[in-house]
Motif scaffolding. Structure first.
Motif, PDB file in Angstrom:
ATOM      1  N   SER A 232      56.352 -37.789  17.272  1.00  0.00           N
ATOM      2  CA  SER A 232      55.761 -39.099  16.957  1.00  0.00           C
ATOM      3  C   SER A 232      56.626 -40.234  17.497  1.00  0.00           C
ATOM      4  CB  SER A 232      55.548 -39.240  15.449  1.00  0.00           C
ATOM      5  OG  SER A 232      56.773 -39.453  14.778  1.00  0.00           O
ATOM      6  N   LYS A 233      57.942 -40.023  17.470  1.00  0.00           N
ATOM      7  CA  LYS A 233      58.874 -41.064  17.962  1.00  0.00           C
ATOM      8  C   LYS A 233      58.769 -41.205  19.481  1.00  0.00           C
ATOM      9  CE  LYS A 233      61.581 -42.555  14.491  1.00  0.00           C
ATOM     10  NZ  LYS A 233      61.832 -43.982  14.241  1.00  0.00           N
ATOM     11  N   ILE A 234      58.627 -40.087  20.172  1.00  0.00           N
ATOM     12  CA  ILE A 234      58.491 -40.163  21.639  1.00  0.00           C
ATOM     13  C   ILE A 234      57.202 -40.904  21.991  1.00  0.00           C
ATOM     14  CG2 ILE A 234      58.053 -38.825  23.742  1.00  0.00           C
ATOM     15  CD1 ILE A 234      60.002 -36.795  22.793  1.00  0.00           C
ATOM     16  N   LEU A 235      56.124 -40.538  21.294  1.00  0.00           N
ATOM     17  CA  LEU A 235      54.840 -41.219  21.560  1.00  0.00           C
ATOM     18  C   LEU A 235      54.956 -42.713  21.285  1.00  0.00           C
ATOM     19  CD1 LEU A 235      52.411 -38.583  20.022  1.00  0.00           C
ATOM     20  CD2 LEU A 235      52.559 -39.187  22.440  1.00  0.00           C
ATOM     21  N   ASP A 236      55.695 -43.032  20.239  1.00  0.00           N
ATOM     22  CA  ASP A 236      55.886 -44.439  19.894  1.00  0.00           C
ATOM     23  C   ASP A 236      56.663 -45.154  21.006  1.00  0.00           C
ATOM     24  OD1 ASP A 236      55.509 -46.590  18.140  1.00  0.00           O
ATOM     25  OD2 ASP A 236      57.532 -46.357  17.312  1.00  0.00           O
ATOM     26  N   ALA A 237      57.649 -44.450  21.545  1.00  0.00           N
ATOM     27  CA  ALA A 237      58.439 -45.040  22.638  1.00  0.00           C
ATOM     28  C   ALA A 237      57.546 -45.327  23.845  1.00  0.00           C
ATOM     29  CB  ALA A 237      59.572 -44.088  23.024  1.00  0.00           C
TER      30      ALA A 237
END
Ligand code: GLN
Length: 344
Positions: free
Chosen positions: A206-211
């Motif tokens: 989820s954090k990568i997608l957010d990035a």
């Protein structure tokens, strides 16, 4: 032949016709299409159950600790036809957590709220060819999740459900699944606690997608709601009804409630065909021609568009994370009843 002789002949002819269509698995109607008989489906579902009930191959998922404890013997098959007939064999009452099958219904909700183009452009509709929790797949596709049925796309879909906060987002997702099932589905607290304390990989996704600027809400909040949606309990019967809602162009055949706009159904089924069984989706489609979705809890939901759905529960999985017995039973039913959509 006199009038009474003619009547006798006609009566005899009608009787032969009735007997023949009742005993056949399916009759051919004038247009050459197969018309399924309920008796035929019953017989084949029973055969599928008997044939595979002692098949112990595969292994429960154990990367979510609570899943390893589920009774591996649970095995139930439910067919629900487009007009609401229910045909079952085995243990169709014992529930397992829905896991990845929930991804179908959240994707459906996102399509209903934002349209089919949004889902395709924001999340994607292509297979990754990589495991469902792959991180490298995101990097390889310029930050795209590729489709809503890998964890990345599913967490992203969760984040795009319109809501003022996480509580409302979860309530909408749960209500939508209940509408598909025509039943208030139970929440499996044990599975949820087990996964929510051990979902670091999904948090990372989820954090990568957010990035990459792809999330519609806070990434960790979306991951928690996603974990909740995976922890909803379903049995074979629930899966059958949920699938039949898609076979019936978005209307639950038992409750009569429209859950998804008819125009979106073929889009959702297309993604199920491309990516429903993870990185084994191609082989599955080759065998069956049928859109389907599996979950690591052991559920498998298959849709024969415009006709019926097959819901199967059996926890032991193959190396891709798909239920072994559920696949075997479904393939058997599709072959025996001539249900492969590409063969119609
Ligand atoms: N909750 C599971 C996970 O995120 C769902 C995976 C699955 O069913 N394939 O890992």
């Amino acid at each position: 032949m006199g009038a009474s002789g003619r009547r006798g002949f006609l009566a005899f002819f009608a009787m032969v016709l009735v007997l023949f269509s009742g005993s056949a698995l399916f009759a051919r109607d004038v247009s050459g299409l197969h018309t399924l008989s309920e008796t035929g489906i019953k017989q084949v579902v029973k055969e599928a159950y008997e044939k595979f009930k002692n098949d112990n191959s595969g292994k429960n998922a154990d990367y979510i600790k609570a899943l390893a404890k589920v009774d591996p013997k649970i095995f139930g098959i439910t067919v629900v036809t487009r007009d609401g007939k229910v045909i079952e064999a085995g243990d169709t009452k014992s529930a397992v957590s829905i896991q990845s099958i929930s991804k179908v219904f959240t994707a459906s909700l996102v399509m209903q709220e934002h349209g089919a183009k949004f889902l395709q452009e924001k999340i994607g509709a292509n297979a990754t060819g990589l495991p469902f929790n792959s991180i490298i797949a995101i990097e390889l596709h310029d930050g795209s999740a590729s489709n809503p049925f890998v964890n990345a796309g599913a967490i992203q879909a969760t984040s795009w459900v319109r809501a003022k906060d996480s509580k409302e987002r979860w309530a909408k997702i749960k209500k939508n699944m209940d509408d598909y099932a025509g039943n208030e589905l139970a929440f499996n607290e044990e599975v949820y606690i087990s996964e929510v304390n051990d979902n670091k990989r999904n948090q990372a996704i989820s954090k990568i997608l957010d990035a990459y600027g792809r999330m519609g809400s806070d990434p960790l909040e979306a991951t928690t709601v996603y974990t909740k949606q995976c922890s909803v309990n379903v049995n074979a019967h629930d899966l059958g009804v949920m699938g039949a809602t898609l076979a019936n162009h978005g209307v639950n055949p038992i409750t009569g409630k429209r859950v998804l706009k008819a125009a979106y159904v073929p889009k959702l089924l297309a993604v199920m065909a491309t990516a429903g069984l993870y990185d084994n989706a191609g082989d599955w489609l080759y065998e069956t021609g049928a859109p389907a979705k599996s979950g690591v809890g052991g559920g498998l939901l298959t849709v024969i568009p415009g006709k019926l759905a097959i819901g199967v529960v059996s926890p032991p999985l193959d190396k891709y994370g798909n239920s072994v017995r559920a696949q075997k039973a479904t393939i058997y039913i599709i072959e025996k009843l001539g249900l492969n959509p590409y063969a119609q």
